[in-house]
Design a protein around this motif. Structure first.
Motif, PDB file in Angstrom:
ATOM      1  N   ASP A 157      39.428  26.457  46.379  1.00  0.00           N
ATOM      2  CA  ASP A 157      39.164  27.275  47.563  1.00  0.00           C
ATOM      3  C   ASP A 157      38.157  28.385  47.305  1.00  0.00           C
ATOM      4  OD1 ASP A 157      40.903  28.686  45.922  1.00  0.00           O
ATOM      5  OD2 ASP A 157      42.045  29.546  47.572  1.00  0.00           O
ATOM      6  N   VAL A 158      37.675  28.534  46.076  1.00  0.00           N
ATOM      7  CA  VAL A 158      36.701  29.564  45.737  1.00  0.00           C
ATOM      8  C   VAL A 158      35.308  28.944  45.665  1.00  0.00           C
ATOM      9  CG1 VAL A 158      35.954  31.219  43.973  1.00  0.00           C
ATOM     10  CG2 VAL A 158      38.376  31.000  44.534  1.00  0.00           C
ATOM     11  N   GLY A 159      34.371  29.476  46.451  1.00  0.00           N
ATOM     12  CA  GLY A 159      33.008  28.973  46.473  1.00  0.00           C
ATOM     13  C   GLY A 159      32.022  29.864  45.757  1.00  0.00           C
ATOM     14  N   MET A 160      32.387  31.135  45.550  1.00  0.00           N
ATOM     15  CA  MET A 160      31.484  32.084  44.892  1.00  0.00           C
ATOM     16  C   MET A 160      32.319  33.107  44.142  1.00  0.00           C
ATOM     17  SD  MET A 160      28.681  34.649  46.635  1.00  0.00           S
ATOM     18  CE  MET A 160      27.864  33.292  47.446  1.00  0.00           C
ATOM     19  N   ILE A 161      31.866  33.441  42.937  1.00  0.00           N
ATOM     20  CA  ILE A 161      32.522  34.472  42.142  1.00  0.00           C
ATOM     21  C   ILE A 161      31.523  35.593  41.917  1.00  0.00           C
ATOM     22  CG2 ILE A 161      33.638  35.044  39.948  1.00  0.00           C
ATOM     23  CD1 ILE A 161      34.315  32.022  39.696  1.00  0.00           C
ATOM     24  N   LEU A 202      53.778  23.067  33.597  1.00  0.00           N
ATOM     25  CA  LEU A 202      54.050  21.875  34.391  1.00  0.00           C
ATOM     26  C   LEU A 202      53.529  22.023  35.807  1.00  0.00           C
ATOM     27  CD1 LEU A 202      57.713  21.169  33.246  1.00  0.00           C
ATOM     28  CD2 LEU A 202      55.640  19.972  32.530  1.00  0.00           C
ATOM     29  N   PHE A 203      53.482  23.252  36.295  1.00  0.00           N
ATOM     30  CA  PHE A 203      53.008  23.520  37.642  1.00  0.00           C
ATOM     31  C   PHE A 203      51.723  24.337  37.548  1.00  0.00           C
ATOM     32  CE2 PHE A 203      57.620  23.309  37.643  1.00  0.00           C
ATOM     33  CZ  PHE A 203      57.799  22.218  38.471  1.00  0.00           C
ATOM     34  N   PRO A 204      50.590  23.795  37.970  1.00  0.00           N
ATOM     35  CA  PRO A 204      49.303  24.471  37.787  1.00  0.00           C
ATOM     36  C   PRO A 204      49.070  25.606  38.769  1.00  0.00           C
ATOM     37  CG  PRO A 204      48.959  22.380  38.893  1.00  0.00           C
ATOM     38  CD  PRO A 204      50.431  22.473  38.573  1.00  0.00           C
ATOM     39  N   VAL A 205      49.970  26.593  38.804  1.00  0.00           N
ATOM     40  CA  VAL A 205      49.793  27.709  39.721  1.00  0.00           C
ATOM     41  C   VAL A 205      48.924  28.792  39.117  1.00  0.00           C
ATOM     42  CG1 VAL A 205      51.918  27.316  40.972  1.00  0.00           C
ATOM     43  CG2 VAL A 205      51.940  28.785  38.966  1.00  0.00           C
ATOM     44  N   GLY A 206      48.604  28.713  37.846  1.00  0.00           N
ATOM     45  CA  GLY A 206      47.864  29.771  37.191  1.00  0.00           C
ATOM     46  C   GLY A 206      46.391  29.483  37.049  1.00  0.00           C
ATOM     47  N   ARG A 207      45.814  28.688  37.910  1.00  0.00           N
ATOM     48  CA  ARG A 207      44.416  28.334  37.768  1.00  0.00           C
ATOM     49  C   ARG A 207      43.517  29.518  38.086  1.00  0.00           C
ATOM     50  NH1 ARG A 207      43.300  22.930  40.770  1.00  0.00           N
ATOM     51  NH2 ARG A 207      43.618  24.328  42.500  1.00  0.00           N
ATOM     52  N   GLY A 208      42.465  29.651  37.284  1.00  0.00           N
ATOM     53  CA  GLY A 208      41.529  30.747  37.455  1.00  0.00           C
ATOM     54  C   GLY A 208      40.504  30.454  38.537  1.00  0.00           C
ATOM     55  N   PHE A 209      39.593  31.399  38.690  1.00  0.00           N
ATOM     56  CA  PHE A 209      38.614  31.290  39.766  1.00  0.00           C
ATOM     57  C   PHE A 209      37.729  30.054  39.634  1.00  0.00           C
ATOM     58  CE2 PHE A 209      38.815  36.183  40.007  1.00  0.00           C
ATOM     59  CZ  PHE A 209      39.940  36.118  40.801  1.00  0.00           C
ATOM     60  N   LEU A 210      37.339  29.675  38.408  1.00  0.00           N
ATOM     61  CA  LEU A 210      36.490  28.496  38.231  1.00  0.00           C
ATOM     62  C   LEU A 210      37.214  27.209  38.609  1.00  0.00           C
ATOM     63  CD1 LEU A 210      34.555  29.106  34.890  1.00  0.00           C
ATOM     64  CD2 LEU A 210      33.711  29.292  37.221  1.00  0.00           C
ATOM     65  N   MET A 212      39.645  20.766  51.285  1.00  0.00           N
ATOM     66  CA  MET A 212      39.727  21.860  52.233  1.00  0.00           C
ATOM     67  C   MET A 212      38.901  21.539  53.481  1.00  0.00           C
ATOM     68  SD  MET A 212      39.921  25.440  50.251  1.00  0.00           S
ATOM     69  CE  MET A 212      40.196  26.130  51.846  1.00  0.00           C
ATOM     70  N   ALA A 213      39.229  20.484  54.126  1.00  0.00           N
ATOM     71  CA  ALA A 213      38.509  20.098  55.325  1.00  0.00           C
ATOM     72  C   ALA A 213      38.729  21.127  56.429  1.00  0.00           C
ATOM     73  CB  ALA A 213      38.972  18.728  55.788  1.00  0.00           C
ATOM     74  N   GLY A 214      37.642  21.527  57.061  1.00  0.00           N
ATOM     75  CA  GLY A 214      37.742  22.439  58.183  1.00  0.00           C
ATOM     76  C   GLY A 214      37.801  23.913  57.816  1.00  0.00           C
ATOM     77  N   ARG A 215      37.860  24.248  56.538  1.00  0.00           N
ATOM     78  CA  ARG A 215      37.936  25.649  56.139  1.00  0.00           C
ATOM     79  C   ARG A 215      36.790  25.977  55.217  1.00  0.00           C
ATOM     80  NH1 ARG A 215      43.014  28.272  54.120  1.00  0.00           N
ATOM     81  NH2 ARG A 215      41.647  30.000  54.527  1.00  0.00           N
ATOM     82  N   GLY A 216      36.363  27.218  55.255  1.00  0.00           N
ATOM     83  CA  GLY A 216      35.316  27.660  54.367  1.00  0.00           C
ATOM     84  C   GLY A 216      35.872  28.005  52.998  1.00  0.00           C
ATOM     85  N   LYS A 217      34.981  28.335  52.107  1.00  0.00           N
ATOM     86  CA  LYS A 217      35.365  28.715  50.747  1.00  0.00           C
ATOM     87  C   LYS A 217      35.477  30.231  50.661  1.00  0.00           C
ATOM     88  CE  LYS A 217      34.690  24.616  48.680  1.00  0.00           C
ATOM     89  NZ  LYS A 217      35.589  23.928  47.818  1.00  0.00           N
ATOM     90  N   LEU A 218      36.290  30.685  49.714  1.00  0.00           N
ATOM     91  CA  LEU A 218      36.490  32.113  49.495  1.00  0.00           C
ATOM     92  C   LEU A 218      35.459  32.675  48.530  1.00  0.00           C
ATOM     93  CD1 LEU A 218      40.362  32.211  48.951  1.00  0.00           C
ATOM     94  CD2 LEU A 218      39.104  32.763  51.030  1.00  0.00           C
ATOM     95  N   ILE A 219      35.268  33.983  48.603  1.00  0.00           N
ATOM     96  CA  ILE A 219      34.494  34.717  47.627  1.00  0.00           C
ATOM     97  C   ILE A 219      35.497  35.453  46.753  1.00  0.00           C
ATOM     98  CG2 ILE A 219      32.838  36.579  47.246  1.00  0.00           C
ATOM     99  CD1 ILE A 219      31.678  35.956  50.006  1.00  0.00           C
ATOM    100  N   ALA A 220      35.420  35.226  45.445  1.00  0.00           N
ATOM    101  CA  ALA A 220      36.267  35.937  44.493  1.00  0.00           C
ATOM    102  C   ALA A 220      35.446  37.070  43.891  1.00  0.00           C
ATOM    103  CB  ALA A 220      36.755  34.998  43.399  1.00  0.00           C
ATOM    104  N   VAL A 221      36.103  38.151  43.528  1.00  0.00           N
ATOM    105  CA  VAL A 221      35.388  39.289  42.950  1.00  0.00           C
ATOM    106  C   VAL A 221      36.154  39.813  41.740  1.00  0.00           C
ATOM    107  CG1 VAL A 221      36.381  41.006  44.524  1.00  0.00           C
ATOM    108  CG2 VAL A 221      34.195  41.473  43.447  1.00  0.00           C
TER     109      VAL A 221
END
Length: 148
Positions: A89-93, A77-85, A1-10
């Motif tokens: 793109d998630v930097g804080m939960i 087959l397609f890893p679209v279900g990945r959790g917050f960990l 994720m060059a150039g973008r910050g990380k998201l906060i998940a809640v």
């Protein structure tokens, strides 16, 4: 994720999550996965833990029911279900402490620096520092005999 910050998940009750969403943290990624989970009475413990660890494609009543094969990346087959960990793109939960207590083994097992997991109070459950596993680990860095 060059150039973008990380998201906060809640993750938390409706009032807690709504407050953070009103503060502007709500995002959808390119797979339309939200960075929040509204936990209600009918939300199962498995759904909460998988959203924290592996993830569900749809994690709230706003996003619809989960789809088949979206429970864990190893099962799809397609890893679209990945959790917050697992999301890059998630930097804080932020997780309400009452919710963290329900999935304590999963929270305690997380040892990486990113995403940082912070336990927060909710409207119905005040913060208790004695139950916070992250705070306990941080104290252990300065006073190893207090770690247990």
């Amino acid at each position: 994720m060059a150039g973008r910050g990380k998201l906060i998940a809640v993750m938390g009750d409706e009032d807690t999550v709504t407050g953070f969403l009103l503060g502007g943290i709500g995002e959808l990624d390119k797979h339309r996965r939200p960075n929040f989970l509204v936990v209600e009475k009918e939300t199962s413990l498995a759904e909460i833990e998988e959203t924290f660890r592996c993830g569900l494609r749809s994690v709230s009543r706003l996003a619809g029911p989960p789809t088949a094969g979206a429970l864990c990346p190893s099962l799809s087959l397609f890893p679209v279900g990945r959790g917050f960990l697992a999301r890059e793109d998630v930097g804080m939960i932020l997780i309400s402490q009452a919710l963290a207590e329900q999935i304590r083994p999963a929270v305690a097992a997380h040892a990486r620096a990113l995403p940082a997991v912070l336990e927060i109070p909710s409207k119905d459950h005040p913060y208790d520092p004695a139950r916070d596993s992250v705070l306990r680990r941080a104290r252990g860095l300065f006073a190893p005999d207090e770690l247990r």
